[in-house]
Design an enzyme around this catalytic site. Structure first.
Site, mmCIF file in Angstrom:
data_model
loop_
_atom_site.group_PDB
_atom_site.id
_atom_site.type_symbol
_atom_site.label_atom_id
_atom_site.label_comp_id
_atom_site.label_asym_id
_atom_site.label_seq_id
_atom_site.Cartn_x
_atom_site.Cartn_y
_atom_site.Cartn_z
ATOM 1 N N THR A 41 -59.799 26.519 -38.855
ATOM 2 C CA THR A 41 -60.248 25.440 -37.827
ATOM 3 C C THR A 41 -61.002 26.239 -36.856
ATOM 4 O O THR A 41 -61.592 25.810 -35.688
ATOM 5 C CB THR A 41 -59.250 24.601 -37.356
ATOM 6 O OG1 THR A 41 -57.970 25.445 -37.129
ATOM 7 C CG2 THR A 41 -58.699 23.647 -38.224
ATOM 8 N N HIS A 46 -54.475 33.148 -35.105
ATOM 9 C CA HIS A 46 -53.834 33.242 -33.599
ATOM 10 C C HIS A 46 -52.398 33.562 -33.834
ATOM 11 O O HIS A 46 -52.011 33.715 -35.050
ATOM 12 C CB HIS A 46 -54.117 32.242 -32.646
ATOM 13 C CG HIS A 46 -53.737 30.685 -33.492
ATOM 14 N ND1 HIS A 46 -52.265 30.521 -33.576
ATOM 15 C CD2 HIS A 46 -54.415 29.746 -33.822
ATOM 16 C CE1 HIS A 46 -52.359 29.145 -34.104
ATOM 17 N NE2 HIS A 46 -53.323 28.761 -34.395
ATOM 18 N N HIS A 49 -50.298 31.847 -36.603
ATOM 19 C CA HIS A 49 -50.541 32.245 -38.092
ATOM 20 C C HIS A 49 -49.833 33.443 -38.360
ATOM 21 O O HIS A 49 -49.331 34.014 -39.418
ATOM 22 C CB HIS A 49 -51.847 32.425 -38.161
ATOM 23 C CG HIS A 49 -52.930 30.838 -38.203
ATOM 24 N ND1 HIS A 49 -53.979 31.064 -37.285
ATOM 25 C CD2 HIS A 49 -52.897 29.960 -38.914
ATOM 26 C CE1 HIS A 49 -54.394 29.867 -37.172
ATOM 27 N NE2 HIS A 49 -53.781 29.186 -38.244
ATOM 28 N N LYS A 83 -50.342 16.587 -33.964
ATOM 29 C CA LYS A 83 -51.679 16.402 -33.285
ATOM 30 C C LYS A 83 -51.462 14.760 -32.959
ATOM 31 O O LYS A 83 -50.978 14.127 -33.356
ATOM 32 C CB LYS A 83 -52.870 16.456 -34.128
ATOM 33 C CG LYS A 83 -53.007 17.861 -34.350
ATOM 34 C CD LYS A 83 -53.413 18.942 -33.408
ATOM 35 C CE LYS A 83 -53.686 20.430 -33.669
ATOM 36 N NZ LYS A 83 -53.879 21.136 -32.505
ATOM 37 N N ARG A 87 -58.506 15.529 -35.284
ATOM 38 C CA ARG A 87 -58.822 16.990 -34.943
ATOM 39 C C ARG A 87 -60.514 16.816 -35.082
ATOM 40 O O ARG A 87 -60.972 15.898 -35.544
ATOM 41 C CB ARG A 87 -58.528 17.782 -36.111
ATOM 42 C CG ARG A 87 -57.209 18.308 -36.045
ATOM 43 C CD ARG A 87 -56.920 19.164 -37.275
ATOM 44 N NE ARG A 87 -55.397 19.486 -37.416
ATOM 45 C CZ ARG A 87 -55.045 20.745 -36.913
ATOM 46 N NH1 ARG A 87 -55.791 21.430 -36.599
ATOM 47 N NH2 ARG A 87 -53.641 20.868 -36.951
ATOM 48 N N GLN A 172 -52.917 18.297 -49.828
ATOM 49 C CA GLN A 172 -51.988 19.442 -49.851
ATOM 50 C C GLN A 172 -51.206 19.548 -50.839
ATOM 51 O O GLN A 172 -50.588 20.486 -51.366
ATOM 52 C CB GLN A 172 -51.287 19.459 -48.531
ATOM 53 C CG GLN A 172 -50.412 20.712 -48.207
ATOM 54 C CD GLN A 172 -49.756 21.342 -47.132
ATOM 55 O OE1 GLN A 172 -50.445 20.703 -45.860
ATOM 56 N NE2 GLN A 172 -48.917 21.700 -46.855
ATOM 57 N N ASP A 193 -43.458 22.759 -39.025
ATOM 58 C CA ASP A 193 -44.394 21.660 -38.683
ATOM 59 C C ASP A 193 -45.013 20.994 -40.122
ATOM 60 O O ASP A 193 -45.657 19.752 -40.213
ATOM 61 C CB ASP A 193 -45.236 21.613 -37.723
ATOM 62 C CG ASP A 193 -46.340 22.844 -37.891
ATOM 63 O OD1 ASP A 193 -45.949 23.596 -38.975
ATOM 64 O OD2 ASP A 193 -47.500 22.894 -37.277
ATOM 65 N N LYS A 228 -44.106 26.452 -27.574
ATOM 66 C CA LYS A 228 -45.007 27.319 -28.409
ATOM 67 C C LYS A 228 -45.129 28.429 -27.690
ATOM 68 O O LYS A 228 -45.836 28.541 -26.531
ATOM 69 C CB LYS A 228 -45.950 26.610 -29.179
ATOM 70 C CG LYS A 228 -45.355 25.900 -30.430
ATOM 71 C CD LYS A 228 -46.912 25.703 -31.265
ATOM 72 C CE LYS A 228 -46.225 24.571 -32.302
ATOM 73 N NZ LYS A 228 -47.649 24.256 -33.088
ATOM 74 N N LYS A 231 -49.695 31.058 -25.912
ATOM 75 C CA LYS A 231 -50.682 30.379 -24.993
ATOM 76 C C LYS A 231 -50.829 31.330 -23.760
ATOM 77 O O LYS A 231 -49.984 32.055 -23.249
ATOM 78 C CB LYS A 231 -50.292 29.102 -24.416
ATOM 79 C CG LYS A 231 -50.283 28.025 -25.584
ATOM 80 C CD LYS A 231 -51.497 27.688 -26.213
ATOM 81 C CE LYS A 231 -51.532 26.572 -27.184
ATOM 82 N NZ LYS A 231 -52.653 26.261 -27.628
ATOM 83 N N THR A 232 -52.180 31.506 -23.473
ATOM 84 C CA THR A 232 -52.345 32.316 -22.322
ATOM 85 C C THR A 232 -53.306 31.524 -21.282
ATOM 86 O O THR A 232 -53.626 30.247 -21.854
ATOM 87 C CB THR A 232 -53.341 33.587 -22.559
ATOM 88 O OG1 THR A 232 -54.462 33.317 -23.079
ATOM 89 C CG2 THR A 232 -52.472 34.373 -23.615
#
Length: 406
Positions: A41, A46, A49, A83, A87, A172, A193, A228, A231-232
């Site tokens: 995506t 990140h 992953h 989500k 998306r 999947q 998840d 989670k 995150k910045t």
């Protein structure tokens, strides 16, 4: 020899699994082929992953064969898991670009030489499927009643779930079946998840092929408050150095909460558990030594030892006894830029992600120029702000950048 199952359990990876006794026995007595899926995506992986890559790496080090599945086909649909909204739809060109970029990143963590690991793209079989044949072969094994109880769908039913996304679980599950047929893949690993989707694949193989198939999820990388990590202020913590610099990456881990040190050392480094226990037991100011080890080891894994050393030296120059500022992240401007406001320059050089974020920082006294708080939105940069051609910007408590005037 210790089974990889025990290693994964000790380091805190295993969250849920099917057929526990069978999995333990297979990992002890066989060299299995397993897979983890990554939907392209974005054109970089990140930190979310990264834990999956570590999961995969531990398995490979124990002699098991990983399949890294890039979801070039499933990305055309979009995974509804976690989500609240649908998306963004990606074009084929976007997906192809992202797949190419992700492949290069994966090779840094997984050994693909001599068939030790396999890299595949599910676009190879999904994009040419005959829909009616797919429904007859795969759809017949899925109960809609059961699917609607899955966590990934339940939270979307109130806001609306498109039929497009409803197909994701089938696709999947079919991926697992295809990998089982092509490569003898018997296990899917992934984030917790993905549990509902993974169960679908296990069930499909066991129904259609009458063969063993397993699923095992790893815990998501969350902090002590259950949120989670990764995150910045600029968004996600990316593995691509163009998106998140090695210095910013290092500083993120250097500044984690004390309570999160043990979990991070266990999950995203290869530091032996005996040393993990020793480091995470440090108290008070001494816990900073553990954070330095964490930051260095994670940065080394993602960006290499040379970049990790540079990031460490830059941090020590700013916060410790060192005085070599050469490795502090630097942007270059010209004298023509001095006509602009400091805020504009910071946004243009991507030190700050947006003007809104910059205004908020200034209003909350979170921005400093050469250790002096910036209080005016209209503040400009002047030549006298530069000492030896350098001005130092501090954003928040510990994020520094140099601005070099040429």
């Amino acid at each position: 020899m210790t089974s990889v199952y025990n290693t994964l359990l000790e380091r805190g990876y295993i969250k849920q699994l099917t057929h526990e006794t069978e999995i333990k026995e297979a990992l002890e007595k066989e060299k299995i082929t397993f897979y983890i899926g990554f939907d392209p995506t974005a054109d970089s992986l990140h930190v979310g992953h990264f834990i999956a890559l570590m999961f995969m790496s531990h398995m490979q080090k124990a002699g098991h064969r990983p399949i890294a599945l890039i979801g070039g086909g499933t990305a055309m649909i979009g995974d509804p898991s976690g989500k609240t909204d649908m998306r963004k739809m990606l074009t084929k060109e976007d997906i192809e670009h992202n797949v190419s970029s992700i492949k290069k990143q994966m090779a840094k963590f997984i050994d693909f030489s001599e068939d030790k690991a396999i890299l595949v793209n599910n676009a190879d079989w999904l994009l040419n499927l005959n829909y009616v044949e797919f429904l007859r072969e795969v759809g017949v094994h899925f109960s809609v009643n059961r699917m609607l109880t899955a966590e990934c769908f339940k939270q979307r039913l109130e806001k609306g779930l498109s039929f497009l996304e409803f197909n994701y679980m089938l696709m999947q599950g079919y991926d697992f079946l295809e990998l089982n047929r092509r490569y003898g893949c018997i296990a899917q690993l992934g984030g917790d998840d993905q549990w509902s989707n993974m169960l679908a694949g296990v069930d499909l193989i066991r129904r259609k092929e009458q063969k063993p198939a397993y699923a095992m999820t790893c815990t998501l990388l969350t902090n002590s408050e259950g949120k989670k990590m990764g995150k910045t202020e600029k968004g996600a913590l990316w593995l691509d150095p163009e998106r998140t610099t090695p210095y910013e990456f290092y500083q993120y881990w250097r500044n984690v909460n004390d309570a999160d040190v043990e979990k991070c050392l266990s999950l995203i480094t290869f530091v032996p558990m005996e040393e993990v226990k020793r480091l995470s037991a440090l108290e008070g100011a001494e816990i900073n030594e553990a954070k330095k080890v964490l930051a260095f080891e994670v940065t080394k894994l993602v960006h290499g030892e040379a970049e990790a050393l540079r990031a460490k030296e830059a941090a020590e120059a700013l916060f410790g006894a060192g005085n070599d500022m050469s490795n502090v992240p630097t942007v270059v401007i010209t004298k023509e830029d001095l006509n602009k406001t400091l805020l504009d320059i910071l946004v243009e050089t991507k030190i700050i992600p947006s003007k809104g974020e910059g205004k908020r920082l200034i209003q909350q006294n979170g921005l400093a120029l050469n250790d002096v708080k910036v209080t005016e939105l209209s503040r400009s940069l002047k030549e006298e702000d530069f000492k030896d051609g350098i001005a130092l910007i501090k954003r928040g408590k510990k994020s520094y950048h140099k601005i070099e005037l040429q």
